[in-house]
Design a protein around this motif. Structure first.
Motif, mmCIF file in Angstrom:
data_model
loop_
_atom_site.group_PDB
_atom_site.id
_atom_site.type_symbol
_atom_site.label_atom_id
_atom_site.label_comp_id
_atom_site.label_asym_id
_atom_site.label_seq_id
_atom_site.Cartn_x
_atom_site.Cartn_y
_atom_site.Cartn_z
ATOM 1 N N ASP A 157 0.852 -1.184 0.000
ATOM 2 C CA ASP A 157 0.000 0.000 0.000
ATOM 3 C C ASP A 157 0.900 1.251 0.000
ATOM 4 O O ASP A 157 2.082 1.156 0.339
ATOM 5 C CB ASP A 157 -0.871 -0.062 1.265
ATOM 6 C CG ASP A 157 -1.726 1.153 1.478
ATOM 7 O OD1 ASP A 157 -2.204 1.733 0.481
ATOM 8 O OD2 ASP A 157 -1.935 1.531 2.656
ATOM 9 N N GLY A 202 -0.326 5.007 0.907
ATOM 10 C CA GLY A 202 -0.654 5.949 1.984
ATOM 11 C C GLY A 202 -0.547 5.288 3.356
ATOM 12 O O GLY A 202 -1.188 4.274 3.620
ATOM 13 N N ASP A 228 -1.770 -0.461 5.930
ATOM 14 C CA ASP A 228 -1.962 0.109 7.268
ATOM 15 C C ASP A 228 -3.423 -0.018 7.719
ATOM 16 O O ASP A 228 -3.772 0.450 8.800
ATOM 17 C CB ASP A 228 -1.498 1.580 7.316
ATOM 18 C CG ASP A 228 -2.326 2.493 6.432
ATOM 19 O OD1 ASP A 228 -2.844 2.026 5.389
ATOM 20 O OD2 ASP A 228 -2.469 3.688 6.770
HETATM 21 MG MG LIG Z 1 -3.071 3.049 3.437
#
Ligand SMILES: [Mg+2]
Length: 164
Positions: free
Chosen positions: A10, A12, A115
């Motif tokens: 990922d 961000g 995240d």
């Molecule tokens: Mg993310």
């Protein structure tokens, strides 16, 4: 052929720091090119892309068209491709979180770093799931997926686990 290891990452909150949204250099501000990379992200990605996942590291990010364009600019501005050796054609975007499952399936990913625990919950078919620097409230909402994942709090920690 199906046991070739491929890593999805990922962007961000994993490669680009996004937890401090009120900072002058927030990715949502006009200074988004100055948003810091997560510590050690580039160096560990370079190691993984040269080592265990030889040229099979992919970036998979969910965001709208404006953030997609900012993300491409950020990656270029910060010399991501030169430093890590990961090429621009390995970057994939989708508009909905659940689409990360379709992308992971079509790319044949075997491991993923995100995240958000919700997203890892869509990726149950992958062998290795890593939850990167999670936020407590998001973990609480998606707690049923927690047994599927390994929680890591830094790229150094993730690098150690993945470069085994
Ligand atoms: Mg993310």
């Amino acid at each position: 052929m199906n046991n070739i290891e491929k890593l999805g990452v990922d962007i961000g909150g994993v490669i680009i720091e996004n937890h401090n949204v009120s900072a002058d250099t927030s990715f949502m501000s006009k200074n988004f090119l100055s948003t810091p990379a997560t510590a050690d992200a580039f160096i560990e990605l370079k190691r993984l892309n040269e080592g265990r996942f030889k040229d099979r590291v992919f970036l998979v990010s969910k965001c709208g068209p404006s953030v997609q364009s900012k993300t491409r600019k950020w990656l270029k501005h910060n010399n991501f491709y030169e430093i890590t050796g990961i090429s621009e054609d390995k970057v994939h975007f989708c508009l909905e979180r659940i689409e990360k499952a379709e992308i992971s399936h079509s790319l044949g990913l075997t491991a993923f770093v995100d995240d958000r625990l919700e997203i890892l919950g869509y990726l149950k078919h992958l062998s290795d799931l890593f939850l990167f620097k999670p936020q407590e409230a998001e973990v609480e909402e998606n707690r049923e997926h927690l047994p599927l994942v390994t929680v890591v709090n830094s790229w150094a920690e993730l690098g150690t686990l993945l470069n085994r």
